[in-house]
Design a protein around this motif. Structure first.
Motif, PDB file in Angstrom:
ATOM      1  N   PHE A 196       0.847  -1.194   0.000  1.00  0.00           N
ATOM      2  CA  PHE A 196       0.000   0.000   0.000  1.00  0.00           C
ATOM      3  C   PHE A 196       0.884   1.245   0.000  1.00  0.00           C
ATOM      4  CE2 PHE A 196      -2.880   2.955   2.445  1.00  0.00           C
ATOM      5  CZ  PHE A 196      -3.757   3.152   1.393  1.00  0.00           C
ATOM      6  N   GLY A 197       0.621   2.162  -0.918  1.00  0.00           N
ATOM      7  CA  GLY A 197       1.411   3.391  -0.965  1.00  0.00           C
ATOM      8  C   GLY A 197       2.339   3.482  -2.165  1.00  0.00           C
ATOM      9  N   ARG A 198       2.284   2.452  -3.041  1.00  0.00           N
ATOM     10  CA  ARG A 198       3.123   2.522  -4.238  1.00  0.00           C
ATOM     11  C   ARG A 198       2.542   3.535  -5.217  1.00  0.00           C
ATOM     12  NH1 ARG A 198       7.238  -1.154  -5.022  1.00  0.00           N
ATOM     13  NH2 ARG A 198       8.090   0.713  -5.962  1.00  0.00           N
ATOM     14  N   GLY A 199       3.415   4.037  -6.091  1.00  0.00           N
ATOM     15  CA  GLY A 199       2.996   5.099  -7.010  1.00  0.00           C
ATOM     16  C   GLY A 199       2.582   4.586  -8.379  1.00  0.00           C
ATOM     17  N   LYS A 200       2.458   5.511  -9.314  1.00  0.00           N
ATOM     18  CA  LYS A 200       1.901   5.199 -10.646  1.00  0.00           C
ATOM     19  C   LYS A 200       2.828   4.314 -11.487  1.00  0.00           C
ATOM     20  CE  LYS A 200      -1.732   8.431 -11.352  1.00  0.00           C
ATOM     21  NZ  LYS A 200      -1.605   9.448 -10.287  1.00  0.00           N
ATOM     22  N   ARG A 201       4.127   4.409 -11.234  1.00  0.00           N
ATOM     23  CA  ARG A 201       5.065   3.598 -12.053  1.00  0.00           C
ATOM     24  C   ARG A 201       4.747   2.111 -11.942  1.00  0.00           C
ATOM     25  NH1 ARG A 201      10.630   4.010 -13.891  1.00  0.00           N
ATOM     26  NH2 ARG A 201      10.778   2.330 -15.429  1.00  0.00           N
ATOM     27  N   LYS A 219      -1.725  -3.187  11.437  1.00  0.00           N
ATOM     28  CA  LYS A 219      -2.038  -2.963  10.021  1.00  0.00           C
ATOM     29  C   LYS A 219      -2.840  -1.679   9.799  1.00  0.00           C
ATOM     30  CE  LYS A 219      -3.496  -5.413   5.936  1.00  0.00           C
ATOM     31  NZ  LYS A 219      -4.197  -6.523   5.338  1.00  0.00           N
ATOM     32  N   GLN A 220      -3.897  -1.499  10.619  1.00  0.00           N
ATOM     33  CA  GLN A 220      -4.770  -0.350  10.382  1.00  0.00           C
ATOM     34  C   GLN A 220      -4.039   0.972  10.632  1.00  0.00           C
ATOM     35  OE1 GLN A 220      -7.672  -0.858   8.786  1.00  0.00           O
ATOM     36  NE2 GLN A 220      -7.492   1.359   8.497  1.00  0.00           N
ATOM     37  N   GLY A 221      -3.243   0.980  11.694  1.00  0.00           N
ATOM     38  CA  GLY A 221      -2.468   2.182  12.004  1.00  0.00           C
ATOM     39  C   GLY A 221      -1.533   2.549  10.867  1.00  0.00           C
ATOM     40  N   MET A 222      -0.920   1.539  10.316  1.00  0.00           N
ATOM     41  CA  MET A 222       0.029   1.788   9.227  1.00  0.00           C
ATOM     42  C   MET A 222      -0.710   2.286   7.977  1.00  0.00           C
ATOM     43  SD  MET A 222       2.927  -1.151   9.696  1.00  0.00           S
ATOM     44  CE  MET A 222       2.098  -2.670  10.064  1.00  0.00           C
ATOM     45  N   ILE A 223      -1.847   1.656   7.690  1.00  0.00           N
ATOM     46  CA  ILE A 223      -2.639   2.090   6.526  1.00  0.00           C
ATOM     47  C   ILE A 223      -3.081   3.543   6.725  1.00  0.00           C
ATOM     48  CG2 ILE A 223      -4.887   1.756   5.356  1.00  0.00           C
ATOM     49  CD1 ILE A 223      -4.391  -1.260   5.596  1.00  0.00           C
ATOM     50  N   ASN A 224      -3.504   3.861   7.968  1.00  0.00           N
ATOM     51  CA  ASN A 224      -3.954   5.233   8.246  1.00  0.00           C
ATOM     52  C   ASN A 224      -2.834   6.239   7.997  1.00  0.00           C
ATOM     53  OD1 ASN A 224      -6.379   4.170   8.965  1.00  0.00           O
ATOM     54  ND2 ASN A 224      -6.090   4.394  11.183  1.00  0.00           N
ATOM     55  N   LYS A 225      -1.623   5.908   8.440  1.00  0.00           N
ATOM     56  CA  LYS A 225      -0.493   6.828   8.267  1.00  0.00           C
ATOM     57  C   LYS A 225      -0.196   7.045   6.777  1.00  0.00           C
ATOM     58  CE  LYS A 225       1.309   8.770  11.794  1.00  0.00           C
ATOM     59  NZ  LYS A 225       1.298  10.221  11.891  1.00  0.00           N
ATOM     60  N   ILE A 226      -0.240   5.949   6.011  1.00  0.00           N
ATOM     61  CA  ILE A 226       0.054   6.073   4.571  1.00  0.00           C
ATOM     62  C   ILE A 226      -1.052   6.889   3.893  1.00  0.00           C
ATOM     63  CG2 ILE A 226       0.459   4.817   2.400  1.00  0.00           C
ATOM     64  CD1 ILE A 226       1.485   2.451   4.184  1.00  0.00           C
ATOM     65  N   THR A 227      -2.303   6.625   4.304  1.00  0.00           N
ATOM     66  CA  THR A 227      -3.431   7.377   3.736  1.00  0.00           C
ATOM     67  C   THR A 227      -3.283   8.865   4.054  1.00  0.00           C
ATOM     68  OG1 THR A 227      -4.786   5.430   4.140  1.00  0.00           O
ATOM     69  CG2 THR A 227      -5.973   7.435   3.614  1.00  0.00           C
ATOM     70  N   ILE A 230      -0.679  10.284   1.814  1.00  0.00           N
ATOM     71  CA  ILE A 230      -1.185  10.481   0.440  1.00  0.00           C
ATOM     72  C   ILE A 230      -1.991  11.776   0.399  1.00  0.00           C
ATOM     73  CG2 ILE A 230      -2.763   9.570  -1.340  1.00  0.00           C
ATOM     74  CD1 ILE A 230      -1.940   6.707  -0.382  1.00  0.00           C
ATOM     75  N   ARG A 231      -2.876  11.934   1.425  1.00  0.00           N
ATOM     76  CA  ARG A 231      -3.743  13.125   1.473  1.00  0.00           C
ATOM     77  C   ARG A 231      -2.923  14.399   1.589  1.00  0.00           C
ATOM     78  NH1 ARG A 231      -5.772  15.046   5.999  1.00  0.00           N
ATOM     79  NH2 ARG A 231      -5.555  13.065   7.099  1.00  0.00           N
ATOM     80  N   LYS A 232      -1.861  14.340   2.379  1.00  0.00           N
ATOM     81  CA  LYS A 232      -1.040  15.540   2.594  1.00  0.00           C
ATOM     82  C   LYS A 232       0.050  15.697   1.537  1.00  0.00           C
ATOM     83  CE  LYS A 232      -1.459  15.903   7.612  1.00  0.00           C
ATOM     84  NZ  LYS A 232      -0.839  15.507   8.881  1.00  0.00           N
ATOM     85  N   LYS A 233       0.018  14.820   0.545  1.00  0.00           N
ATOM     86  CA  LYS A 233       1.063  14.823  -0.499  1.00  0.00           C
ATOM     87  C   LYS A 233       2.453  14.731   0.135  1.00  0.00           C
ATOM     88  CE  LYS A 233      -1.374  17.246  -4.203  1.00  0.00           C
ATOM     89  NZ  LYS A 233      -2.731  17.315  -3.733  1.00  0.00           N
ATOM     90  N   ASP A 234       2.567  13.841   1.126  1.00  0.00           N
ATOM     91  CA  ASP A 234       3.826  13.653   1.836  1.00  0.00           C
ATOM     92  C   ASP A 234       4.263  12.189   1.675  1.00  0.00           C
ATOM     93  OD1 ASP A 234       5.984  14.159   3.557  1.00  0.00           O
ATOM     94  OD2 ASP A 234       4.769  15.511   4.785  1.00  0.00           O
ATOM     95  N   THR A 235       5.311  11.800   2.350  1.00  0.00           N
ATOM     96  CA  THR A 235       5.782  10.412   2.276  1.00  0.00           C
ATOM     97  C   THR A 235       6.089   9.897   3.688  1.00  0.00           C
ATOM     98  OG1 THR A 235       8.087  11.129   2.013  1.00  0.00           O
ATOM     99  CG2 THR A 235       6.833  10.738  -0.013  1.00  0.00           C
ATOM    100  N   VAL A 236       6.121   8.585   3.843  1.00  0.00           N
ATOM    101  CA  VAL A 236       6.450   7.990   5.151  1.00  0.00           C
ATOM    102  C   VAL A 236       7.382   6.792   4.992  1.00  0.00           C
ATOM    103  CG1 VAL A 236       4.532   8.682   6.672  1.00  0.00           C
ATOM    104  CG2 VAL A 236       4.177   6.828   5.034  1.00  0.00           C
ATOM    105  N   ASP A 278       6.541   7.313  -5.061  1.00  0.00           N
ATOM    106  CA  ASP A 278       5.684   6.519  -4.181  1.00  0.00           C
ATOM    107  C   ASP A 278       5.470   7.276  -2.873  1.00  0.00           C
ATOM    108  OD1 ASP A 278       6.038   3.606  -5.583  1.00  0.00           O
ATOM    109  OD2 ASP A 278       7.954   4.666  -5.529  1.00  0.00           O
ATOM    110  N   THR A 279       4.447   6.868  -2.125  1.00  0.00           N
ATOM    111  CA  THR A 279       4.216   7.465  -0.805  1.00  0.00           C
ATOM    112  C   THR A 279       4.913   6.653   0.281  1.00  0.00           C
ATOM    113  OG1 THR A 279       2.082   8.256  -1.574  1.00  0.00           O
ATOM    114  CG2 THR A 279       2.417   8.212   0.815  1.00  0.00           C
ATOM    115  N   CYS A 280       4.861   5.329   0.133  1.00  0.00           N
ATOM    116  CA  CYS A 280       5.491   4.445   1.124  1.00  0.00           C
ATOM    117  C   CYS A 280       5.952   3.163   0.436  1.00  0.00           C
ATOM    118  CB  CYS A 280       4.501   4.106   2.236  1.00  0.00           C
ATOM    119  SG  CYS A 280       5.205   3.015   3.494  1.00  0.00           S
TER     120      CYS A 280
END
Ligand code: EPS
Length: 346
Positions: free
Chosen positions: A44-49, A157-165, A168-174, A299-301
């Motif tokens: 989760f968090g991979r980019g368009k490539r 899992k949920q915590g990690m998904i939340n951080k990545i989400t 993504i929303r903040k246009k940042d990376t983790v 990518d985001t993460c």
């Protein structure tokens, strides 16, 4: 000695890997290599490539009828995005990336000349090589797996998904921490006799060379520094059925630079990807004026994928150390050497 070379730019024609030193007689299923390449593309968090590429390895040399010949094995993964000649110049270095140091080092006037090779796309090659090494190690029951332990400090899992989400929303990376475990590794790989033969040093070096990795620890790692020796060293036991064994594995399977027969446990930390959609401040290399850093598709993460790459880094080092101890030109001879050793120590 097992060694490898990789080549290829992120948007060049292909990524290539050459693995030299694999014995003859090893069955290599290309499907297994491609499965590993696919695992590297996920998380989760991979980019368009990753939606463009469908990494598949062509085996160009070293095999006949699916069996190794003992000659160099060449893998070639074609890039679907083969646009290197058309991509525009990059003139504002991204903080955290190789951009600025690479530009100054090589005397380029376009950061693209740096980022094409500095890109983590090069890890395709290591995963291809790692897949072959895993197949080899599998012949001796050695298995390697990885898992993500935390993302941006959050576990579960949920915590990690939340951080990545959120990123993504903040246009940042983790970034985060992952763990690699190698099971069923025999006692005696590596050596205490000289620094460059120590298994822990070799594993750490190969994992640290993965883009984005900033720290590696084995077993209790930095936790050792907080404890008394009596609390952290793994007491030795013996039983007729098991032979020597431990009830704890704080050492992470390595003592004195040598595998001790317990699981090898390694954790590594990955920094957040340095390409930011909301870029940090930088400087235009032509005007020398302040300007936001370049924005590239990214990518985001990638912590999960980094774990898969690290499995390959571990597989390569373990295969190298295994061949050092039991090596011969053919798998058959290696199996005989291994069997004789296991008999002697049991
Ligand atoms: C990557 C391919 C790259 C990036 C990423 C990893 O593709 P592109 O640059 O065309 O989007 O997605 O590389 C980086 C994040 C980096 O900083 O180099 C891949 O195949 O894993």
């Amino acid at each position: 000695m097992l060694r490898y070379l990789t080549a290829g730019e992120s948007h060049g024609k292909a990524i290539i890997a050459i693995l030299e030193g694999m014995p003859a007689g090893l069955k290599v299923d290309a499907g297994i290599i491609n499965k590993e390449l696919k695992r590297r593309q996920q998380g989760f968090g991979r980019g368009k490539r990753m939606q463009i590429e469908n990494d598949k390895a062509a085996i160009v040399s070293g095999l006949k009828s699916g069996v190794t010949l003992g000659s160099p094995i060449t893998l070639c993964v074609e890039n679907k995005d083969f646009s290197i000649e058309k991509l525009q110049k990059v003139v504002c270095p991204r903080p955290g990336h190789a951009d600025l140091a690479g530009l100054l080092k090589y005397g380029f006037n376009d950061i693209r000349e740096v980022l094409e090779r500095a890109s983590a796309r090069s890890t395709v090659a290591l995963v291809g090589i790692g897949a072959v090494c895993k197949i080899f190690l599998g012949n001796f029951g050695i298995k390697i797996a990885s898992s993500v332990l935390s993302v941006a400090g959050l576990i579960g899992k949920q915590g990690m998904i939340n951080k990545i989400t959120e990123a993504i929303r903040k246009k940042d990376t983790v970034g985060g921490i992952f763990e690699v475990i190698a099971g069923n590794v025999p006692v005696g790989l590596g050596s205490y006799a000289h620094p460059d033969r120590r298994l822990d040093g070799r594993l750490a070096q190969n994992i640290m060379s993965i883009p984005g990795i900033k720290g590696v620890e084995i077993g209790l790692g930095f936790g050792y520094a907080r404890s008394f020796g009596s609390q952290v060293h793994d007491a030795v036991y013996y039983s007729k059925e098991k032979g020597y064994f431990r009830k704890t594995n704080h050492a992470g399977g390595i003592e004195g630079g040598v595998s001790n027969g317990e699981d090898i446990i390694i954790r590594a930390c990955m920094k957040p990807i340095s390409t930011l959609i909301n870029p940090l401040g930088s400087v235009n290399i032509n005007t020398k004026k302040s300007h936001p850093a370049a924005v590239q598709r990214s990518d985001t993460c990638v912590v999960e994928a980094a774990g898969v790459v690290a499995e390959s880094a571990v597989a390569f080092i373990l295969a190298d150390a295994f061949l050092e101890k039991f090596g011969a030109d053919s798998l058959l001879d290696i199996k005989a050497n291994f069997k004789a050793y296991i008999k002697r120590i049991s």
